[in-house]
Scaffold this active site. Structure first.
Site, PDB file in Angstrom:
ATOM      1  N   ARG A 224       0.876  -1.175   0.000  1.00  0.00           N
ATOM      2  CA  ARG A 224       0.000   0.000   0.000  1.00  0.00           C
ATOM      3  C   ARG A 224       0.917   1.229   0.000  1.00  0.00           C
ATOM      4  O   ARG A 224       1.477   1.593   1.036  1.00  0.00           O
ATOM      5  CB  ARG A 224      -0.918  -0.013   1.216  1.00  0.00           C
ATOM      6  CG  ARG A 224      -1.913   1.146   1.285  1.00  0.00           C
ATOM      7  CD  ARG A 224      -2.817   0.993   2.483  1.00  0.00           C
ATOM      8  NE  ARG A 224      -3.627   2.170   2.721  1.00  0.00           N
ATOM      9  CZ  ARG A 224      -4.830   2.390   2.204  1.00  0.00           C
ATOM     10  NH1 ARG A 224      -5.368   1.482   1.407  1.00  0.00           N
ATOM     11  NH2 ARG A 224      -5.502   3.493   2.482  1.00  0.00           N
TER      12      ARG A 224
ATOM     13  N   HIS B  18      -6.545   1.125  -7.257  1.00  0.00           N
ATOM     14  CA  HIS B  18      -6.942   0.384  -6.052  1.00  0.00           C
ATOM     15  C   HIS B  18      -7.715  -0.870  -6.484  1.00  0.00           C
ATOM     16  O   HIS B  18      -8.922  -0.984  -6.267  1.00  0.00           O
ATOM     17  CB  HIS B  18      -7.799   1.267  -5.160  1.00  0.00           C
ATOM     18  CG  HIS B  18      -7.882   0.801  -3.737  1.00  0.00           C
ATOM     19  ND1 HIS B  18      -7.416  -0.425  -3.314  1.00  0.00           N
ATOM     20  CD2 HIS B  18      -8.396   1.409  -2.625  1.00  0.00           C
ATOM     21  CE1 HIS B  18      -7.627  -0.549  -2.015  1.00  0.00           C
ATOM     22  NE2 HIS B  18      -8.221   0.540  -1.576  1.00  0.00           N
TER      23      HIS B  18
ATOM     24  N   GLN C 265      -9.968  -2.894  -3.927  1.00  0.00           N
ATOM     25  CA  GLN C 265     -11.253  -2.272  -3.666  1.00  0.00           C
ATOM     26  C   GLN C 265     -12.230  -2.598  -4.790  1.00  0.00           C
ATOM     27  O   GLN C 265     -13.408  -2.881  -4.549  1.00  0.00           O
ATOM     28  CB  GLN C 265     -11.097  -0.760  -3.539  1.00  0.00           C
ATOM     29  CG  GLN C 265     -12.401  -0.030  -3.219  1.00  0.00           C
ATOM     30  CD  GLN C 265     -12.977  -0.432  -1.887  1.00  0.00           C
ATOM     31  OE1 GLN C 265     -12.304  -0.347  -0.862  1.00  0.00           O
ATOM     32  NE2 GLN C 265     -14.230  -0.885  -1.875  1.00  0.00           N
TER      33      GLN C 265
ATOM     34  N   ASP D 271     -16.577   8.742  -3.341  1.00  0.00           N
ATOM     35  CA  ASP D 271     -15.378   8.611  -2.502  1.00  0.00           C
ATOM     36  C   ASP D 271     -15.016  10.004  -2.008  1.00  0.00           C
ATOM     37  O   ASP D 271     -15.594  11.009  -2.451  1.00  0.00           O
ATOM     38  CB  ASP D 271     -14.235   7.985  -3.307  1.00  0.00           C
ATOM     39  CG  ASP D 271     -13.054   7.574  -2.440  1.00  0.00           C
ATOM     40  OD1 ASP D 271     -13.205   7.545  -1.200  1.00  0.00           O
ATOM     41  OD2 ASP D 271     -11.969   7.304  -2.987  1.00  0.00           O
TER      42      ASP D 271
ATOM     43  N   CYS E 246     -16.191   3.608  -0.543  1.00  0.00           N
ATOM     44  CA  CYS E 246     -15.127   2.662  -0.182  1.00  0.00           C
ATOM     45  C   CYS E 246     -14.605   2.873   1.238  1.00  0.00           C
ATOM     46  O   CYS E 246     -13.914   2.004   1.762  1.00  0.00           O
ATOM     47  CB  CYS E 246     -13.986   2.750  -1.191  1.00  0.00           C
ATOM     48  SG  CYS E 246     -13.090   4.312  -1.168  1.00  0.00           S
TER      49      CYS E 246
ATOM     50  N   ARG F   3     -14.183  -6.609   1.194  1.00  0.00           N
ATOM     51  CA  ARG F   3     -12.747  -6.478   0.976  1.00  0.00           C
ATOM     52  C   ARG F   3     -12.046  -7.770   1.367  1.00  0.00           C
ATOM     53  O   ARG F   3     -11.201  -8.279   0.622  1.00  0.00           O
ATOM     54  CB  ARG F   3     -12.181  -5.304   1.799  1.00  0.00           C
ATOM     55  CG  ARG F   3     -12.415  -3.923   1.224  1.00  0.00           C
ATOM     56  CD  ARG F   3     -11.606  -3.679  -0.049  1.00  0.00           C
ATOM     57  NE  ARG F   3     -10.183  -3.862   0.152  1.00  0.00           N
ATOM     58  CZ  ARG F   3      -9.368  -2.924   0.631  1.00  0.00           C
ATOM     59  NH1 ARG F   3      -9.837  -1.732   0.966  1.00  0.00           N
ATOM     60  NH2 ARG F   3      -8.076  -3.171   0.768  1.00  0.00           N
TER      61      ARG F   3
END
Length: 300
Positions: A101, A128, A131, A217, A257, A285
């Site tokens: 990450r 991502h 996600q 988001d 998310c 997830r």
């Protein structure tokens, strides 16, 4: 077996790969699949903090019978004190897969280039994919893929990977972003090559009108705090609130998310309403990543 060794963005997977991962995820979630990863270790590199990414991967590996090692910015010398390629080659001698990450997408590409084990992008400033797998699993559970989704807000990393994921599986996506904050042209071109670029409209109201799902988001992502006032001004009118959802069906659901900046991109009222499926999305997830890990590592 998947057609790729690494997952750096969602379109590293083929359409068939996506369905394979989601099928495995659904089976694991339902307790219908006993696939496990005994004695497997996942190395988890974090430059950016996260609630969902760390907990979902670490808990997921435990549930699969394996182990996860957290490697934070103070634990290793990624890019400072040691070249990324050296970190990658050393970790490949210890772990069975690496999840990273990071800020710079080029760094996860370098990790993958020198790794002898699968590398999974847990988030970069450009993409991502984990996600997106969770998003697709959630939409499949709720509606199937013959559905219409509106992306409202920033054309950021989450939105860009989601657009590619929708193109892969045939979801009808409409995007509304302020001028100057749209999705990158190269991403839209990739989506077109995969199946269909999203429809881009001028207003959030036009985007949500026929949507089964409205997805948003944060307007100000991690690392963009210096642009906060400028972005909040630019995104005036793009908040997912009761007024915007009045232009959609009463059955329209809302995704985010997380983490959410309540009162900015979404209201507390909407996030706490029956429209929100964000907690299923957050749970997925772990299930989606478990499906990915099993397909990458189990070898059957």
């Amino acid at each position: 077996m998947l057609s790729t060794t690494h997952l750096l963005d969602i379109d590293d997977l083929s359409e068939a790969d996506v369905h394979t991962v989601l099928d495995r995820a659904a089976a694991l979630k339902a307790g219908e699949d006993e696939a496990r990863l005994p004695q497997k270790t996942l190395g988890m590199i974090f430059e950016k903090p996260s609630t969902r990414t760390r907990t979902s991967f670490e808990t997921g590996m435990t549930r699969l019978g394996g182990h996860a090692v957290y490697l934070g910015p103070d634990d290793i010398h990624l890019g400072h004190g040691e070249p990324i390629k050296d970190t990658s080659r050393a970790l490949s001698r210890y772990v069975d897969a690496v999840m990273a990450r990071l800020f710079d997408h080029g760094d996860v590409e370098e990790l993958a280039a020198y790794a002898d084990v699968p590398v999974i992008n847990g988030l970069t400033d450009a993409a991502h994919p984990c996600q997106t797998l969770a998003d697709l699993l959630t939409i499949r559970e709720q509606f199937g893929f013959d559905t219409r989704v509106a992306w409202v807000g920033d054309g950021n990393n989450v939105g860009q990977s989601f657009a590619l994921g929708c193109a892969l599986v045939g979801i009808d996506l409409t995007v509304a972003t302020p001028k100057g904050y749209g999705m990158d042209g190269s991403v839209l071109a990739r989506a077109a090559d995969l199946g269909a670029a999203p429809d881009v409209v001028d207003t959030p109201e036009a985007a949500v009108e026929d949507a089964d799902v409205v997805y948003t988001d944060v307007f100000v992502s991690m690392g963009e705090e210096g642009e906060r006032e400028e972005k909040l001004t630019a995104f005036d009118g793009y908040q997912v609130n009761a007024d915007l959802l009045a232009h959609a069906s009463e059955e329209t659901k809302v995704m985010h998310c997380l983490p959410a900046h309540r009162g900015e991109e979404i209201t507390d009222e909407v996030l706490e309403s029956d429209r929100a499926i964000v907690w299923d999305q957050a749970e997925n997830r772990m299930h989606a990543q478990n499906g990915l890990l099993v397909e990458l590592l189990a070898g059957d």
